[in-house]
Design an enzyme around this catalytic site. Structure first.
Site, mmCIF file in Angstrom:
data_model
loop_
_atom_site.group_PDB
_atom_site.id
_atom_site.type_symbol
_atom_site.label_atom_id
_atom_site.label_comp_id
_atom_site.label_asym_id
_atom_site.label_seq_id
_atom_site.Cartn_x
_atom_site.Cartn_y
_atom_site.Cartn_z
ATOM 1 N N TYR A 38 37.431 -99.589 51.859
ATOM 2 C CA TYR A 38 37.712 -100.485 50.717
ATOM 3 C C TYR A 38 37.509 -99.726 49.398
ATOM 4 C CZ TYR A 38 36.728 -103.915 54.445
ATOM 5 O OH TYR A 38 36.698 -104.638 55.624
ATOM 6 N N TYR A 90 44.507 -97.842 51.112
ATOM 7 C CA TYR A 90 44.286 -99.249 51.441
ATOM 8 C C TYR A 90 45.617 -99.989 51.403
ATOM 9 C CZ TYR A 90 42.513 -103.984 51.578
ATOM 10 O OH TYR A 90 42.268 -105.277 51.972
ATOM 11 N N ASP A 174 38.294 -113.285 56.674
ATOM 12 C CA ASP A 174 39.709 -113.147 56.998
ATOM 13 C C ASP A 174 40.090 -113.511 58.432
ATOM 14 O OD1 ASP A 174 38.925 -111.812 54.757
ATOM 15 O OD2 ASP A 174 39.701 -109.879 55.377
ATOM 16 N N TYR A 365 35.666 -108.589 64.135
ATOM 17 C CA TYR A 365 35.633 -109.002 62.747
ATOM 18 C C TYR A 365 35.594 -110.522 62.560
ATOM 19 C CZ TYR A 365 37.636 -107.973 58.037
ATOM 20 O OH TYR A 365 37.901 -107.812 56.721
ATOM 21 N N GLU A 409 28.804 -102.868 57.926
ATOM 22 C CA GLU A 409 29.522 -104.055 57.459
ATOM 23 C C GLU A 409 29.167 -105.265 58.328
ATOM 24 O OE1 GLU A 409 33.731 -103.427 57.642
ATOM 25 O OE2 GLU A 409 34.216 -105.098 56.316
HETATM 26 C C1 9WN Z 1 40.671 -108.178 52.578
HETATM 27 C C2 9WN Z 1 35.836 -106.081 50.979
HETATM 28 C C3 9WN Z 1 36.475 -107.238 51.736
HETATM 29 C C4 9WN Z 1 35.565 -108.475 51.770
HETATM 30 C C5 9WN Z 1 36.057 -109.535 52.750
HETATM 31 C C6 9WN Z 1 36.253 -108.865 54.098
HETATM 32 C C7 9WN Z 1 37.234 -107.708 53.965
HETATM 33 C C8 9WN Z 1 39.558 -107.313 53.192
HETATM 34 C C9 9WN Z 1 40.126 -106.502 54.353
HETATM 35 O O1 9WN Z 1 36.748 -106.764 53.060
HETATM 36 O O2 9WN Z 1 38.516 -108.203 53.594
HETATM 37 O O3 9WN Z 1 40.190 -108.755 51.394
HETATM 38 O O4 9WN Z 1 40.955 -105.618 54.080
HETATM 39 O O5 9WN Z 1 39.765 -106.724 55.511
HETATM 40 O O6 9WN Z 1 36.696 -109.803 55.041
HETATM 41 O O7 9WN Z 1 35.117 -110.576 52.828
HETATM 42 O O8 9WN Z 1 35.483 -109.021 50.492
HETATM 43 O O9 9WN Z 1 34.568 -105.821 51.493
#
Ligand code: 9WN
Length: 440
Positions: A38, A90, A174, A365, A409
């Site tokens: 992320y 990403y 998600d 997840y 995570e």
């Molecule tokens: C989509 C960043 C985010 C969290 C979410 C988590 C995950 C993203 C993904 O990561 O979601 O937004 O790409 O899977 O589910 O809660 O904010 O950590």
């Protein structure tokens, strides 16, 4: 590298390690949720990060929020992702969102076109409680009020005091089993074209399937083709859900906003109105007396989504469960066949999905693994209703998980094995909060 796997690390050492994770994930403007998976700024992640940082680095906490507010839309929405122009790796990219199609999109900054739970207001209240943080409340109040107004104005399609989400990403959870039945109804004539990037960093079994991702992409593409006009999206989208988690967090955040308004001498009637209406609506519409749980309401299927996940228990955190707290805790949270350890399947607390669910999967997840933020919500909820011993146990389990496996995570409730990305910022930030702030 951080020294991990130290089941006996002292609180001071653990705080130091957590601070290091946050420092390593920090860019010049904000803190990434994780080093690679992320690489941009996420809405509720930054709020959790600021909540933890408020105890140890107040300036860092304020800057985290300031950076998030850069992405605010002119209609008040704070998007779920603010993209860093320098980062890559990403999916979806900002080009997929094309927010310039929306009349209200901000200029000169790239964001997604949807939101996330408004933890930001709760983080700002935490900052305001710290010595030296009071002036920041004044700075943030206007943008926060605009964000809350956006939720109540543009996401309450029936004007009943319940806001709706239009994408699972907006819930922050998600891949929750809550979306499965709704997704089964969404038939795609053709798979959207895209290339996911997440599985280069994380094992496929720990991430959503391609079928789920197709629907994520379908829903985001739909919102884009509708130019992010909220009225039209709410009318057209096959996914419109009054989610217990988002409504509970918004309720808690409205409460924080009210406190801030009182401190600042700002008008309070509008906020009091939201609180009164939502309180009644959540109980009237989302409470299921037979199961003793709160459930999301699916506005397309016109029915409650009867899936037992920790989302169902979020009214504990928000203080909305005055009449139901004993049932939520005794029948569910401390029930060995649902969320409590039974010595066989579940060793640590608390799985995100009930063990009794047909969709429970301790590795996938949001379908079973433990997340630090959900434990944090439950700890605060248990404390609020006086279940101090239960809260202490969940807190202890949460800290043992990060001590044993690092700031992952999510974690396997049977073995404590860490899944998803390592060095996850909110796992670190909320561990700091749990170590330093032991009361609600
Ligand atoms: C989509 C960043 C985010 C969290 C979410 C988590 C995950 C993203 C993904 O990561 O979601 O937004 O790409 O899977 O589910 O809660 O904010 O950590």
């Amino acid at each position: 590298m951080h020294a991990m796997n130290q089941p006996t690390a002292s609180p001071e050492t653990l705080i130091e390690q957590a601070r290091q994770v946050l420092a390593d994930n920090r860019t010049s403007l904000f803190t990434k949720p994780s080093p690679r998976l992320y690489p941009h700024q996420w809405n509720w992640d930054s709020a959790f990060i600021a909540l933890g940082l408020a105890h140890v680095d107040l300036t860092g906490a304020m800057n985290e929020i300031r950076s998030l507010l850069r992405g605010q839309w002119r209609n008040g929405m704070i998007p779920h992702i603010i993209y860093s122009p320098k980062a890559s790796g990403y999916f979806p990219s900002p080009q997929r969102w094309q927010i310039s199609r929306a009349a209200d999109a901000p200029q000169g900054i790239l964001t997604s076109g949807i939101t996330q739970p408004p933890m930001i207001t709760i983080a700002v209240r935490q900052i305001g409680k710290s010595a030296g943080g009071q002036a920041f409340v004044r700075e943030a109040y206007g943008p926060l009020l605009a964000y809350h107004r956006w939720f109540h104005r543009e996401r309450d399609p029936r004007g009943e005091g319940l806001v709706a989400i239009v994408h699972p990403w907006e819930s922050g959870q998600d891949n929750s089993p809550r979306w499965i039945e709704i997704f089964n109804r969404i038939r795609l004539d053709q798979r959207p074209e895209y290339r996911r990037q997440d599985r280069q960093w994380v094992a496929a079994g720990e991430r959503p399937t391609d079928d789920v991702y197709d629907r994520f992409v379908f829903l985001m593409d739909l919102a884009r083709t509708l130019d992010y006009d909220q009225r039209v999206v709410l009318a057209e989208s096959p996914f419109v859900v009054q989610d217990v988690l988002v409504n509970s967090i918004l309720y808690a955040a409205d409460g924080c906003l009210l406190e801030m308004a009182q401190q600042l001498g700002e008008p309070v009637e509008e906020i009091q109105g939201w609180l009164n209406t939502s309180r009644r609506a959540i109980r009237a519409k989302l409470w299921d007396e037979a199961d003793g749980l709160y459930y999301d309401y699916d506005l397309r299927g016109e029915q409650l989504v009867r899936e037992n996940t920790l989302g169902s228990l979020m009214p504990l955190y928000a203080g909305l469960a005055d009449l139901e707290h004993a049932r939520l805790v005794r029948e569910h949270l401390t029930n060995r066949s649902e969320y409590a350890p039974d010595g066989i399947v579940s060793y640590f607390q608390i799985p995100t999905t009930s063990k009794s669910s047909r969709y429970f999967n301790p590795r996938a997840y949001w379908r079973g693994p433990i997340w630090v933020n959900m434990n944090w919500f439950m700890i605060r909820g248990l404390e609020r209703y006086g279940y101090h011993e239960e809260a202490r146990q969940v807190r202890q389990d949460t800290l043992s998980l990060v001590r044993k496996s690092g700031f992952h995570e999510y974690f396997d409730p049977r073995t404590a094995q860490g899944y998803g990305t390592p060095a996850f910022s909110w796992s670190a930030a909320l561990a700091i909060d749990l170590l330093i702030d032991s009361h609600a």
